[in-house]
Design a protein around this motif. Sequence first.
Motif, PDB file in Angstrom:
ATOM      1  N   VAL A   1      -8.818 -21.882 -18.050  1.00 16.69           N
ATOM      2  CA  VAL A   1      -7.800 -22.145 -18.399  1.00 16.69           C
ATOM      3  C   VAL A   1      -6.142 -21.755 -18.578  1.00 16.69           C
ATOM      4  N   SER A   2      -6.376 -20.430 -17.816  1.00 15.93           N
ATOM      5  CA  SER A   2      -4.753 -19.400 -18.055  1.00 15.93           C
ATOM      6  C   SER A   2      -4.266 -20.345 -16.605  1.00 15.93           C
ATOM      7  N   MET A   3      -5.088 -20.509 -16.089  1.00 16.95           N
ATOM      8  CA  MET A   3      -4.442 -21.065 -15.042  1.00 16.95           C
ATOM      9  C   MET A   3      -3.514 -22.946 -14.816  1.00 16.95           C
ATOM     10  N   MET A   4      -4.665 -23.326 -15.634  1.00 18.63           N
ATOM     11  CA  MET A   4      -3.760 -24.769 -15.964  1.00 18.63           C
ATOM     12  C   MET A   4      -3.164 -24.712 -16.602  1.00 18.63           C
ATOM     13  N   ILE A   5      -2.533 -23.410 -17.616  1.00 18.54           N
ATOM     14  CA  ILE A   5      -1.690 -23.416 -18.660  1.00 18.54           C
ATOM     15  C   ILE A   5      -0.250 -22.640 -17.532  1.00 18.54           C
ATOM     16  N   VAL A   6      -0.299 -22.040 -16.486  1.00 19.98           N
ATOM     17  CA  VAL A   6       0.855 -21.577 -15.995  1.00 19.98           C
ATOM     18  C   VAL A   6       0.506 -22.445 -15.008  1.00 19.98           C
ATOM     19  N   ALA A   7       0.008 -23.880 -14.332  1.00 21.12           N
ATOM     20  CA  ALA A   7       0.240 -24.853 -13.657  1.00 21.12           C
ATOM     21  C   ALA A   7       0.675 -26.059 -14.238  1.00 21.12           C
ATOM     22  N   THR A   8       0.643 -26.217 -15.740  1.00 21.95           N
ATOM     23  CA  THR A   8       1.671 -27.148 -16.082  1.00 21.95           C
ATOM     24  C   THR A   8       3.127 -26.484 -16.756  1.00 21.95           C
ATOM     25  N   GLY A   9       3.108 -25.275 -16.462  1.00 17.79           N
ATOM     26  CA  GLY A   9       4.626 -24.947 -16.397  1.00 17.79           C
ATOM     27  C   GLY A   9       4.580 -24.524 -17.805  1.00 17.79           C
ATOM     28  N   GLY A  10       3.326 -24.003 -18.242  1.00 14.52           N
ATOM     29  CA  GLY A  10       3.149 -22.496 -19.284  1.00 14.52           C
ATOM     30  C   GLY A  10       3.343 -21.107 -18.816  1.00 14.52           C
ATOM     31  N   ALA A  11       3.912 -20.404 -19.454  1.00 11.10           N
ATOM     32  CA  ALA A  11       4.414 -19.324 -19.266  1.00 11.10           C
ATOM     33  C   ALA A  11       3.230 -18.099 -19.128  1.00 11.10           C
ATOM     34  N   GLU A  12       3.633 -17.466 -18.685  1.00 12.72           N
ATOM     35  CA  GLU A  12       2.115 -16.810 -18.258  1.00 12.72           C
ATOM     36  C   GLU A  12       1.909 -15.482 -19.346  1.00 12.72           C
TER      37      GLU A  12
ATOM     38  N   THR B   1       1.875 -16.832 -21.842  1.00 12.61           N
ATOM     39  CA  THR B   1       1.281 -17.501 -22.837  1.00 12.61           C
ATOM     40  C   THR B   1      -0.566 -17.862 -22.429  1.00 12.61           C
ATOM     41  N   ALA B   2      -0.478 -17.633 -21.151  1.00  6.32           N
ATOM     42  CA  ALA B   2      -1.881 -17.775 -20.253  1.00  6.32           C
ATOM     43  C   ALA B   2      -2.441 -16.473 -20.766  1.00  6.32           C
ATOM     44  N   THR B   3      -1.694 -15.242 -20.802  1.00  3.04           N
ATOM     45  CA  THR B   3      -2.237 -13.730 -20.770  1.00  3.04           C
ATOM     46  C   THR B   3      -2.627 -14.206 -22.480  1.00  3.04           C
ATOM     47  N   GLN B   4      -2.528 -14.480 -23.227  1.00  5.70           N
ATOM     48  CA  GLN B   4      -2.638 -14.551 -25.093  1.00  5.70           C
ATOM     49  C   GLN B   4      -4.152 -15.300 -24.774  1.00  5.70           C
ATOM     50  N   VAL B   5      -3.784 -16.479 -24.429  1.00  3.70           N
ATOM     51  CA  VAL B   5      -4.815 -17.839 -24.701  1.00  3.70           C
ATOM     52  C   VAL B   5      -6.100 -16.952 -23.565  1.00  3.70           C
ATOM     53  N   THR B   6      -6.359 -15.961 -22.544  1.00  2.00           N
ATOM     54  CA  THR B   6      -7.209 -15.500 -21.738  1.00  2.00           C
ATOM     55  C   THR B   6      -7.985 -14.558 -23.292  1.00  2.00           C
ATOM     56  N   ALA B   7      -7.209 -13.612 -23.469  1.00  3.56           N
ATOM     57  CA  ALA B   7      -7.570 -12.633 -24.559  1.00  3.56           C
ATOM     58  C   ALA B   7      -8.337 -13.248 -25.415  1.00  3.56           C
ATOM     59  N   LEU B   8      -7.556 -14.311 -26.090  1.00  2.00           N
ATOM     60  CA  LEU B   8      -8.146 -15.359 -26.817  1.00  2.00           C
ATOM     61  C   LEU B   8     -10.269 -15.647 -26.727  1.00  2.00           C
ATOM     62  N   ILE B   9      -9.887 -16.554 -25.272  1.00  7.46           N
ATOM     63  CA  ILE B   9     -11.129 -16.981 -24.559  1.00  7.46           C
ATOM     64  C   ILE B   9     -11.915 -15.824 -24.730  1.00  7.46           C
ATOM     65  N   MET B  10     -12.010 -14.513 -24.622  1.00 12.75           N
ATOM     66  CA  MET B  10     -12.587 -13.838 -24.109  1.00 12.75           C
ATOM     67  C   MET B  10     -13.460 -12.733 -25.568  1.00 12.75           C
ATOM     68  N   ALA B  11     -12.398 -12.503 -26.144  1.00 10.40           N
ATOM     69  CA  ALA B  11     -12.671 -12.378 -27.684  1.00 10.40           C
ATOM     70  C   ALA B  11     -13.632 -13.135 -28.414  1.00 10.40           C
ATOM     71  N   GLY B  12     -13.745 -14.776 -28.420  1.00 10.97           N
ATOM     72  CA  GLY B  12     -14.192 -15.973 -28.366  1.00 10.97           C
ATOM     73  C   GLY B  12     -15.867 -15.210 -28.030  1.00 10.97           C
ATOM     74  N   ALA B  13     -15.711 -15.022 -26.634  1.00 11.85           N
ATOM     75  CA  ALA B  13     -17.243 -14.507 -26.165  1.00 11.85           C
ATOM     76  C   ALA B  13     -17.988 -13.838 -26.209  1.00 11.85           C
ATOM     77  N   SER B  14     -16.966 -12.334 -26.948  1.00  9.73           N
ATOM     78  CA  SER B  14     -18.024 -11.373 -27.438  1.00  9.73           C
ATOM     79  C   SER B  14     -18.582 -11.686 -28.070  1.00  9.73           C
ATOM     80  N   VAL B  15     -17.932 -12.769 -29.478  1.00 12.35           N
ATOM     81  CA  VAL B  15     -18.542 -12.771 -30.169  1.00 12.35           C
ATOM     82  C   VAL B  15     -19.749 -13.481 -30.620  1.00 12.35           C
ATOM     83  N   VAL B  16     -19.658 -14.803 -29.483  1.00 10.01           N
ATOM     84  CA  VAL B  16     -20.489 -15.380 -29.542  1.00 10.01           C
ATOM     85  C   VAL B  16     -21.732 -14.632 -28.379  1.00 10.01           C
TER      86      VAL B  16
END
Length: 71
Positions: A23-34, A36-51
Amino acid sequence: MKKINWVRKLTSRKLWTAVASFVSMMIVATGGAENTATQVTALIMAGASVVAYIIGEGLTDAACIEDETEK
């Protein structure tokens, strides 16, 4: 055909790391800021911890109930 152990898959750190990386590489590849990619990655990993925690606690509770019914 083998059954897929979804509990094991969903609690796998390797799976969530791969998802977060993709997901973070897709954000960067589509022109998103790094940033933003870092924040999304952190959210995914936090969600994974909860799951993983919820599934782990559910399995522990189920094993405890099974032990009590066998006695």
